[in-house]
Design a protein around this motif. Structure first.
Motif, short mmCIF file in Angstrom:
data_model
loop_
_atom_site.label_atom_id
_atom_site.label_comp_id
_atom_site.label_asym_id
_atom_site.label_seq_id
_atom_site.Cartn_x
_atom_site.Cartn_y
_atom_site.Cartn_z
N VAL A 39 0.86 -1.19 0.00
CA VAL A 39 0.00 0.00 0.00
C VAL A 39 0.90 1.23 0.00
O VAL A 39 1.81 1.35 0.82
CB VAL A 39 -0.93 0.01 1.23
N THR A 40 0.61 2.15 -0.93
CA THR A 40 1.50 3.28 -1.15
C THR A 40 0.73 4.57 -1.38
O THR A 40 -0.34 4.56 -2.00
CB THR A 40 2.40 3.02 -2.39
N LEU A 41 1.29 5.67 -0.91
CA LEU A 41 0.79 7.01 -1.26
C LEU A 41 1.63 7.51 -2.43
O LEU A 41 2.85 7.58 -2.33
CB LEU A 41 0.94 7.97 -0.08
N VAL A 42 0.96 7.83 -3.54
CA VAL A 42 1.70 8.23 -4.74
C VAL A 42 1.21 9.56 -5.28
O VAL A 42 0.06 9.96 -5.08
CB VAL A 42 1.60 7.16 -5.85
N ILE A 43 2.12 10.22 -6.01
CA ILE A 43 1.84 11.47 -6.72
C ILE A 43 2.03 11.20 -8.20
O ILE A 43 3.01 10.57 -8.60
CB ILE A 43 2.79 12.59 -6.25
N ILE A 82 3.45 2.93 2.66
CA ILE A 82 2.81 2.65 3.94
C ILE A 82 3.05 1.19 4.34
O ILE A 82 3.48 0.89 5.46
CB ILE A 82 1.29 2.92 3.87
N ILE A 83 2.77 0.28 3.42
CA ILE A 83 3.11 -1.14 3.60
C ILE A 83 3.97 -1.54 2.41
O ILE A 83 3.48 -1.63 1.28
CB ILE A 83 1.85 -2.02 3.68
N GLY A 88 2.60 -12.14 -0.94
CA GLY A 88 1.40 -12.67 -0.30
C GLY A 88 0.50 -11.65 0.38
O GLY A 88 -0.59 -12.00 0.83
N PHE A 89 0.92 -10.39 0.45
CA PHE A 89 0.04 -9.39 1.08
C PHE A 89 -1.20 -9.18 0.22
O PHE A 89 -1.13 -9.07 -1.00
CB PHE A 89 0.76 -8.06 1.26
N ASP A 90 -2.35 -9.08 0.86
CA ASP A 90 -3.61 -8.87 0.16
C ASP A 90 -4.34 -7.71 0.82
O ASP A 90 -4.29 -7.54 2.04
CB ASP A 90 -4.47 -10.14 0.22
N ILE A 91 -5.02 -6.91 0.01
CA ILE A 91 -5.73 -5.74 0.53
C ILE A 91 -6.79 -6.14 1.55
O ILE A 91 -7.16 -5.35 2.43
CB ILE A 91 -6.35 -4.93 -0.63
N ASP A 152 -2.01 1.65 15.75
CA ASP A 152 -1.85 0.19 15.82
C ASP A 152 -1.96 -0.46 14.44
O ASP A 152 -2.00 -1.68 14.34
CB ASP A 152 -2.92 -0.40 16.74
N LEU A 153 -2.00 0.36 13.39
CA LEU A 153 -2.19 -0.17 12.04
C LEU A 153 -0.91 -0.83 11.52
O LEU A 153 0.20 -0.38 11.81
CB LEU A 153 -2.62 0.95 11.08
N GLN A 154 -1.09 -1.88 10.73
CA GLN A 154 0.06 -2.52 10.10
C GLN A 154 0.73 -1.50 9.17
O GLN A 154 0.07 -0.87 8.36
CB GLN A 154 -0.39 -3.73 9.27
N GLN A 155 2.02 -1.36 9.30
CA GLN A 155 2.77 -0.45 8.43
C GLN A 155 4.24 -0.83 8.46
O GLN A 155 4.69 -1.53 9.37
CB GLN A 155 2.57 1.01 8.86
N SER A 156 4.96 -0.39 7.44
CA SER A 156 6.40 -0.68 7.38
C SER A 156 7.17 0.54 6.92
O SER A 156 8.14 0.45 6.19
CB SER A 156 6.65 -1.86 6.43
N ILE A 157 6.71 1.71 7.35
CA ILE A 157 7.34 2.97 6.95
C ILE A 157 8.80 2.98 7.39
O ILE A 157 9.11 2.74 8.55
CB ILE A 157 6.58 4.17 7.55
#
Length: 228
Positions: A39-43, A82-83, A88-91, A152-157
């Motif tokens: 999951v990504t924030l993009v411009i 963000i992630i 294997g990651f799924d939305i 508490d959200l899953q993230q890997s920033i």
């Protein structure tokens, strides 16, 4: 290290490797077994900037037709991963609305800002458009780091690396280069080329594969920034 110095060091180190045949080939681009998603924030650049980028890519493709070239719909700046993509990651593993609410809290404080794409740099595996950071972009990133750290959200920033640039990858090496000298000469011609300046009015939250290919990207939300 100053950003210009960072880009120059990256460029010099990488171009030397490419010239000597020590570049890296991405073997997963065409693989059906690649299940890395995140999951990504993009411009997204505007149409005029994309047009200038595609003119350069057309010349590069004439020299090295078998490499991977980004289409307009795939060109992007990563504001924040963000992630980070992993196998294997799924939305469905997360509640996207929780992420949207958190990000909105940060972006609501900021107005639109401008980005300039100027010049090229490189890594051992790809060619990138340079962007020199605005204060707004840095501020948004810092606030996102703090906000997610306190949730508490899953993230890997910043787990892979602390993002400090706003480059856009436009070419990836997926096969042996046939004429790296000609490619390097073309890159040198575009080393300081002004690809364009555009106003960032929207930021997208997307579920994406490693390469941000349109056929795999799922737009989760579009955040609109108040105009200056």
């Amino acid at each position: 290290m100053h950003l210009a110095e960072h880009y120059n060091k990256l460029y010099n180190d990488s171009i030397s490797k490419i010239a000597n045949g020590n570049y890296e080939i991405d073997r997963l681009i065409d693989s059906d077994a690649d299940n890395r998603f995140g999951v990504t924030l993009v411009i997204r650049p505007d149409a005029a900037t994309n047009h200038n980028i595609q003119q350069f890519l057309a010349k590069a493709k004439a020299i090295e037709p078998d490499q991977y070239y980004y289409q307009n719909a795939d060109i992007h700046v990563t504001l924040m991963s963000i992630i980070s993509c992993y196998d294997g990651f799924d939305i469905e593993d997360i509640n996207a609305q929780d992420y949207i609410k958190l990000i909105q809290q940060v972006l609501a404080k900021h107005k639109s800002f401008k980005i300039q794409f100027k010049g090229l740099t490189a890594s051992p595996s790809c060619i990138l458009i340079q962007e020199f950071l605005t204060n707004t972009l840095n501020e948004i990133r810092d606030e996102l780091r703090k906000t997610f750290k306190n949730s508490d959200l899953q993230q890997s920033i910043d787990k892979r690396y602390n993002i400090q640039t706003a480059h856009a990858t436009v070419i990836r090496f997926k096969s042996e280069l046939t004429d790296q000298t000609a490619l390097i000469n073309l890159i040198e011609k575009y080393r300081e080329f002004d690809f364009g300046t555009f106003e960032v009015k929207q930021i997208e939250l997307v579920y994406n594969d490693w390469y941000q290919r349109e056929k795999f990207v799922k737009k989760l939300h579009t955040f609109s920034l108040e105009l200056n």
